[in-house]
Design an enzyme around this catalytic site. Sequence first.
Site, PDB file in Angstrom:
ATOM      1  CE  LYS A   1      38.347  13.825 -84.948  1.00  0.00           C
ATOM      2  NZ  LYS A   1      39.274  12.862 -84.269  1.00  0.00           N
TER       3      LYS A   1
ATOM      4  CB  SER B   1      35.459  12.068 -73.302  1.00  0.00           C
ATOM      5  OG  SER B   1      35.070  13.205 -74.048  1.00  0.00           O
ATOM      6  CB  THR B   2      30.844  11.870 -70.499  1.00  0.00           C
ATOM      7  OG1 THR B   2      30.968  10.495 -70.120  1.00  0.00           O
ATOM      8  CG2 THR B   2      29.437  12.347 -70.214  1.00  0.00           C
TER       9      THR B   2
ATOM     10  CB  VAL C   1      33.833  14.494 -76.920  1.00  0.00           C
ATOM     11  CG1 VAL C   1      33.658  14.487 -78.437  1.00  0.00           C
ATOM     12  CG2 VAL C   1      35.193  15.080 -76.547  1.00  0.00           C
TER      13      VAL C   1
ATOM     14  CD  GLU D   1      31.783   2.396 -74.149  1.00  0.00           C
ATOM     15  OE1 GLU D   1      32.354   3.008 -73.224  1.00  0.00           O
ATOM     16  OE2 GLU D   1      32.374   1.686 -74.970  1.00  0.00           O
TER      17      GLU D   1
ATOM     18  CB  CYS E   1      35.213   1.573 -72.019  1.00  0.00           C
ATOM     19  SG  CYS E   1      35.759   1.984 -73.677  1.00  0.00           S
TER      20      CYS E   1
ATOM     21  CD  GLU F   1      36.350   8.040 -68.310  1.00  0.00           C
ATOM     22  OE1 GLU F   1      36.131   6.960 -68.866  1.00  0.00           O
ATOM     23  OE2 GLU F   1      36.001   9.139 -68.776  1.00  0.00           O
TER      24      GLU F   1
END
Length: 546
Positions: A215, A269-270, A272, A296, A330, A428
């Site tokens: 995806k 993202s963290t 998700v 990551e 990132c 972030e």
Amino acid sequence: MNNMANETISVPIPRNEPVLSYAPGSKERQELKEKLKEISSKTIEIPIIIGGKEYKTGNMGECRCPHDHKMLLARYHKMTPALAKQAVKTAIRARDEWAEMPWESRAGIFLKMADLLAGPWRQTLNAATMLGQSKTPFQAEIDSACELVDFYRFNTYYMQQIFDMHPSSAPGMWNRLEYRPLEGFIYAITPFNFTSIAGNLPTAPAMMGTTVVWKCASSSVYSAHYLRALFKEAGLPDGVITLMLGPGDIITPPVLESPHFGGIHFTGSTTVFNDLWKKAVGNIDKYRTYPRIVGETGGKDFVFVHPSAHPEEVVTALVRGSFEYQGQKCSAASRAYIPESMWEEVRKGLKKDIESIKMGDPQDFSNFMGAVIDKAAFENIKSYIDFAKKAKDAKVIIGGKCDDSKGWFIEPTVILTKNPRFKSLVEEIFGPVLTVYVYKDKEFIKTLRLCDESSPYALTGAIFSQDRRAIVTATRILTHTAGNFYINDKPTGAVVGQQPFGGGRASGTNDKAGSLLNLLRWVSPRTIKETFVPPRDYRYPHMLEK
């Protein structure tokens, strides 16, 4: 892992793909301009392809240029729940034949992919990335061309190194390891910001013999379409990697509910990633094996400056590290800790450089920056700038203007705060916003600890100093603050084979993309022991009376 021929196979020793300059008069500049003109002149339709067969659902999404809302690059068909289930079944069916293919034959596909991308496909992927993700020629070149070529060449080499690793054998026996592909399929989820990540996350597990459903971010469907075509051109069999187009709430459930789910290869993202991990844990009793969870995630990357540093080097690192690709890396520098004695000189240098930056359409090669990726990103980044403008303990000292009339443009922005835990200094943002905290020179160690403790992320960071003792101190105190740590360099620009990439804490599982460590996650070793002359008596010597 066996090959039928009586031969020892050696993958070519990889070398990093040279970065082309695109200087005026160069061949590559002309080729890129021609390709940009060619693919931007038409709007394409992107179908779903499962097992080599095209599907068109009629539920359409759009690919538009971030720097020009009016430019429609493509329309794409979105998955339905039924097609998502079909894609999972296709990955399961394709798994055995792919896993049984000799490893060197799989390697040959990806080595061919590398050469196609380094040659005839180079400007297609560069142009698609420039138009669809608003990258300048240099940012596209180091991403969609060079880094991805490096992934394919280095990963195949690392694959061979893994297969060459075996345990020792005592006299009378032979011990070896068989590196089996995982039993299930892998779910690869890729972000918008790097075409190279989109090209690596599905192919790294596939290289090791596992099939993949992939995806991509909705804002990078355009370049993903060309990546899928590249895979086909290189000879990747149907069903090995299936590109899933559409929203996660349609695609993810049938993936995570399948007993054959073998793992996640993720960049995003963290929040998700945490949600996916929780859902996988909730289904753990369904799975045939424990899934590999590799990710990551977020970052709040820093530049920490010691009073001994050279101010002009710091300024250049901050401008490039914070504002290249609109701060949407990132690894982008998002916070800086500057000593009081140096701040005025650094401030003047930042103001001078930032005011000289050109921002606009990447097809104008003189631009240093393009637009942020979409409306949601624009509004989120703008909210941080607006917050700083109203705050009592911070102020916007450079930039801060936002303009969405033609594209999603945000000026390179510098926020100065006296609060070491100010919102934009610890959260972030993922945009062209740098927050600066000025510390007293004598509080170097205290402020290092602040840097370590004030943000949950630990992806990249840098120390600038000409004092080796200060470098040693910073390296020690910031041991867990960054998975990629730079000394006298900006915290961006990791190169495959040179700086394996990844971070810990809320920045991910630190499985180091672009290294042997990552590929090991996609195999399940089997130990094989062969005894040449088995014993024929169960008794041991100690059992004898005399």
